[in-house]
Enzyme design. Structure first.
Site, PDB file in Angstrom:
ATOM      1  N   PRO A 179       0.835  -1.217   0.000  1.00 35.97           N
ATOM      2  CA  PRO A 179       0.000   0.000   0.000  1.00 35.97           C
ATOM      3  C   PRO A 179       0.862   1.256   0.000  1.00 35.97           C
ATOM      4  O   PRO A 179       1.831   1.349   0.759  1.00 35.97           O
ATOM      5  CB  PRO A 179      -0.787  -0.129   1.307  1.00 35.97           C
ATOM      6  CG  PRO A 179      -0.764  -1.589   1.642  1.00 35.97           C
ATOM      7  CD  PRO A 179       0.544  -2.097   1.121  1.00 35.97           C
ATOM      8  N   GLU A 180       0.529   2.180  -0.892  1.00 32.98           N
ATOM      9  CA  GLU A 180       1.257   3.444  -0.992  1.00 32.98           C
ATOM     10  C   GLU A 180       0.347   4.572  -0.506  1.00 32.98           C
ATOM     11  O   GLU A 180      -0.733   4.314   0.008  1.00 32.98           O
ATOM     12  CB  GLU A 180       1.709   3.671  -2.443  1.00 32.98           C
ATOM     13  CG  GLU A 180       2.582   2.545  -2.979  1.00 32.98           C
ATOM     14  CD  GLU A 180       3.017   2.762  -4.425  1.00 32.98           C
ATOM     15  OE1 GLU A 180       3.103   3.918  -4.868  1.00 32.98           O
ATOM     16  OE2 GLU A 180       3.278   1.769  -5.119  1.00 32.98           O
TER      17      GLU A 180
END
Ligand SMILES: [Zn+2]
Length: 275
Positions: free
Chosen positions: A2-3
């Site tokens: 996840p960014e």
């Protein structure tokens, strides 16, 4: 992993459902993830009201009344699931908590690279994970001038530099590749080779790409889903990331998306229109 957009989407979901509520019950099924979970987690959280939920880089910060902040990092495969009432616990649900309206949150992390920690509000700026973290790309302080100053003396390839969390916080492999495509800049170029106009375009494309991804609920590449259980949809808008061998989507370009390795990570780009 996840960014920024996936973490931002998670934070917005948590803010919507947790702010103003009181944590009632905490269930912890492991004493460690990437690092040990604080021993006093349950006793600190229980009975505390949640003031607000914010993001810093790829970290979720749940601000509690009084002095503590609960920090969660989703690691490689983490996600937080919200349910309005009790739901069965998955074997990868390592940390679950209930709030005073009956709702439950499950932190699910099959690969266990996630992180749970407690810190005091007054310690945030000096906290080991934050003291060297770069600025937020969606903040007003992330100006053309600022980005230009960062890039001007560095020989590092621009794509590798964008992944450096000490330079800019929150950008990972997906959004570095996508932003460089929209800017028409080759990921292989030394950062300092970008002229002023290219720096300005890149800064705009980083912000546009991140904002579009947030609006789409992030990218559900492997494990990530939004807290409401829905998939993020930005993976359907990827133009280069994970598109190796496909035709370039830029109108008038006849190129094919290529994958190469940079600093141990896959880079996806169009060698034809990214110069
Ligand atoms: Zn192209």
């Amino acid at each position: 992993m996840p960014e920024l957009p996936e973490v931002e989407t998670t934070c917005r979901g948590l803010q919507k459902h947790m702010a103003g509520t009181v944590i009632q019950q905490v269930l912890l099924s492991r004493s460690n993830l990437r690092k040990p979970v604080p021993d006093n987690l349950g006793s600190i959280l229980s009975g505390k009201k949640v003031d607000q939920v914010k993001r810093r880089g790829k970290y979720i910060l749940i601000f509690l009344e009084e002095q503590y902040v609960l920090l969660i990092h989703l690691g490689m495969s983490g996600r937080i699931i919200h349910a309005p009432q009790a739901i069965p616990r998955d074997r990868h649900d390592h940390f679950c908590w209930q709030i005073n309206n009956g709702g439950w949150f499950h932190f699910r992390d099959p690969r266990r690279f996630g992180l749970i920690d407690l810190l005091k509000k007054i310690e945030i700026d000096d906290y080991v994970l934050f003291k060297n973290l770069g600025p937020e790309p969606l903040d007003d302080t992330f100006t053309n001038k600022f980005l230009g100053q960062i890039l001007q003396k560095r020989d590092t390839p621009i794509k590798t530099l964008l992944l450096n969390q000490q330079i800019i916080a929150g950008i990972g492999n997906i959004y570095a590749c996508e932003s460089l495509f929209y800017a028409g800049i080759s990921p292989l170029r030394p950062a300092k080779s970008l002229d002023k106009n290219e720096v300005n375009i890149l800064r705009d494309m980083i912000r546009q790409t991140l904002n579009k991804a947030i609006a789409a609920g992030g990218s559900s590449a492997r494990d990530y889903i939004q807290p409401n259980g829905e998939m993020g949809l930005f993976q359907h808008q990827w133009v280069v990331y994970d598109q190796e061998g496909k035709a370039c989507k830029r109108l008038s370009c006849t190129g094919t998306i290529k994958r190469s390795m940079q600093a141990g990570r896959s880079t996806f780009y169009c060698p034809c229109c990214q110069q």
